[in-house]
Design a protein around this motif. Structure first.
Motif, short mmCIF file in Angstrom:
data_model
loop_
_atom_site.label_atom_id
_atom_site.label_comp_id
_atom_site.label_asym_id
_atom_site.label_seq_id
_atom_site.Cartn_x
_atom_site.Cartn_y
_atom_site.Cartn_z
N VAL A 135 43.52 33.98 41.45
CA VAL A 135 43.17 33.99 40.02
C VAL A 135 43.05 35.43 39.52
CG1 VAL A 135 41.37 33.42 38.35
CG2 VAL A 135 42.09 31.74 40.04
N ALA A 136 42.47 36.31 40.33
CA ALA A 136 42.33 37.71 39.92
C ALA A 136 43.69 38.35 39.68
CB ALA A 136 41.57 38.49 41.00
N LEU A 137 44.69 37.96 40.44
CA LEU A 137 46.04 38.51 40.28
C LEU A 137 46.85 37.76 39.23
CD1 LEU A 137 46.94 39.21 44.03
CD2 LEU A 137 46.28 40.87 42.26
N SER A 138 46.25 36.72 38.64
CA SER A 138 46.95 35.94 37.62
C SER A 138 46.51 36.28 36.20
CB SER A 138 46.73 34.44 37.87
OG SER A 138 47.31 34.05 39.10
N VAL A 139 45.41 37.02 36.06
CA VAL A 139 45.00 37.42 34.71
C VAL A 139 46.03 38.38 34.16
CG1 VAL A 139 42.55 37.08 35.20
CG2 VAL A 139 43.58 39.32 35.60
N ARG A 140 46.15 38.42 32.85
CA ARG A 140 47.26 39.16 32.22
C ARG A 140 47.33 40.62 32.66
NH1 ARG A 140 45.98 35.57 27.96
NH2 ARG A 140 47.80 34.35 27.30
N PHE A 141 46.16 41.27 32.78
CA PHE A 141 46.15 42.69 33.14
C PHE A 141 46.84 42.93 34.48
CE2 PHE A 141 44.15 46.26 35.37
CZ PHE A 141 44.38 47.30 34.46
N ALA A 142 46.50 42.07 35.48
CA ALA A 142 47.10 42.22 36.81
C ALA A 142 48.52 41.68 36.84
CB ALA A 142 46.24 41.52 37.85
#
Length: 436
Positions: A135-142
């Motif tokens: 999920v952390a790598l799926s947020v737009r920023f990442a």
């Protein structure tokens, strides 16, 4: 009764019935939760397990849902379900640990360390850590900083999460083992979800590719950074592919097995060959021009409801932006596309207008109107504002509108269509969003 309505009704019924059964299981199970925190943790665990089965079904790409709902909308559901899994995966163990800590009158940290020494609990916590990572790598920023191939590879961890979650449930799921009926229900639900996932993501693609034996027949540069790949094989008409759809493409021996990309068909399928056209923006797409003739092709699909089948009227507007022209070009070639057709092709400059010659020839054959809208977007050059779009196509509210292009362009067009009060049933968009 339309197919989308039936599909939504079936999905709603599935969710309501299963949630009712889950609450019944929770109420019947009763102890051993000793306080409200433990009870909440146990209920959240049931929600989490069920949500994981829903996510597995969304990732399975069931053909019925794909045709009725559309892959873009299903991918949106997958994203929101993923966030639901994330919060449930965080809250479930937190409340369980808090419940034990309050009951035993020890600290939260000490309780967490004690429970983590039990293998089933440890496997569950590892699954939670993997969910948080994905999920952390799926947020737009990442997400914007990862290539599609890297993002897809990271999401393969979700299959490991499913395995860990099932093992954890087998040992810790007391509500699932109340009696024979609860066991049959729960593991039957998981068998259905995993069976669909294995069938449509592994077994069916393997059978199809073994039957069709697809190979690269030609590689044609369309511009400095755009290339078309022609694919041939046996009995390709049995694939049932339609103009506007896409496949997941792999090229064994040329790329690693996890390097996969969704490329739309850039020509209407003719039963003898398929053509994809891609811009070199990632590892896989940039390497397409180096594909050797005769290279093996592994294709998963076809997917998508961006087809003429969903058209309700006889007048059509096709809107393409940049490399989004590929499914638009195939739709224009579709023999089933008839009536009054207008095509709007948005590009920065004439040099960026790939496949323009083919579009012009097809428009001439169909008697369609083709407008090439060039130039950088500025205050004086915004062709897709409501007034400008209406000026280009005065009868737009009576047309089925198909739009495909970069996210900013597609978003602007969809916003203008809503403002112009084009009925939602007449709007068809391909957003190139895909669940792994």
């Amino acid at each position: 009764m339309t197919q989308p309505f039936v599909a939504r009704a079936a999905i709603g019924t599935f969710l309501v019935v299963n949630l009712a059964v889950i609450h019944a299981m929770f109420l019947i199970a009763g102890p051993p939760a000793h306080n409200v925190f433990g009870q909440a943790g146990r209920l959240l665990g049931l929600y989490l397990a069920f949500t994981m089965t829903v996510q597995a079904l969304l990732v399975a790409r069931l053909p019925l849902l794909d045709r009725a709902i559309g892959m873009d909308r299903l991918t949106g559901w997958h994203r929101w379900t993923g966030f639901a899994v994330f919060w449930l995966a965080v809250l479930h163990p937190a409340f369980v640990i808090l419940g034990f800590a309050r009951y035993d009158r020890v600290s939260f940290t000490a309780t967490a360390l004690t429970l983590s020494k039990q293998l089933p609990v440890l496997l569950g916590l590892i699954a939670v850590a993997l969910i948080v990572l994905v999920v952390a790598l799926s947020v737009r920023f990442a997400r914007r900083r990862l290539s599609y191939e890297a993002w897809h590879a990271v999401h393969l961890l979700l299959y490991l999460v499913l395995v860990l979650g099932i093992v954890h449930q087998a040992y810790e799921g007391t509500a699932f083992t109340l009696n024979v009926l609860t066991r049959i229900y729960w593991w039957g639900l998981w068998a259905f979800a995993l069976g669909a996932l294995l069938t449509y993501r592994l077994i069916v693609p393997l059978i199809r590719n073994s039957r069709h034996r697809m190979r690269v027949a030609a590689v044609v540069p369309e511009s400095d950074d755009v290339v078309s790949v022609h694919v041939t094989g046996r009995d390709l008409h049995l694939l049932g592919a339609k103009a506007g759809q896409f496949f997941l493409w792999r090229f064994p021996g040329h790329n690693r097995w996890w390097q996969v990309n969704p490329f739309s068909l850039s020509a209407a399928p003719n039963g003898r060959s398929l053509r994809l056209t891609a811009k070199g923006v990632g590892t896989t797409s940039a390497g397409l021009r180096d594909l050797p003739i005769g290279a093996r092709v592994f294709a998963e699909g076809p997917y998508g409801s961006f087809t003429i089948d969903n058209r309700g009227g006889t007048a059509t507007l096709l809107i393409a932006g940049g490399i989004g022209v590929t499914p638009i070009r195939s739709l224009l070639e579709d023999p089933n596309l008839s009536g009054d057709v207008t095509v709007l092709y948005r590009v920065r400059s004439g040099a960026d207008a790939v496949l323009l010659g083919e579009l012009r020839n097809l428009a001439r054959e169909k008697g369609a109107r083709l407008h090439v809208l060039s130039g950088r977007t500025s205050a004086a050059n915004q062709p897709f504002t409501p007034p400008n779009l209406h000026a280009l196509v005065p009868d737009i509210t009576s047309r089925d509108v198909y739009v495909c292009g970069p996210a900013a362009l597609t978003g602007a067009v969809l916003d203008s269509l809503r403002r112009l009060k084009v009925p939602a049933r007449q709007i068809h968009a391909e957003l190139f969003r895909l669940a792994p």
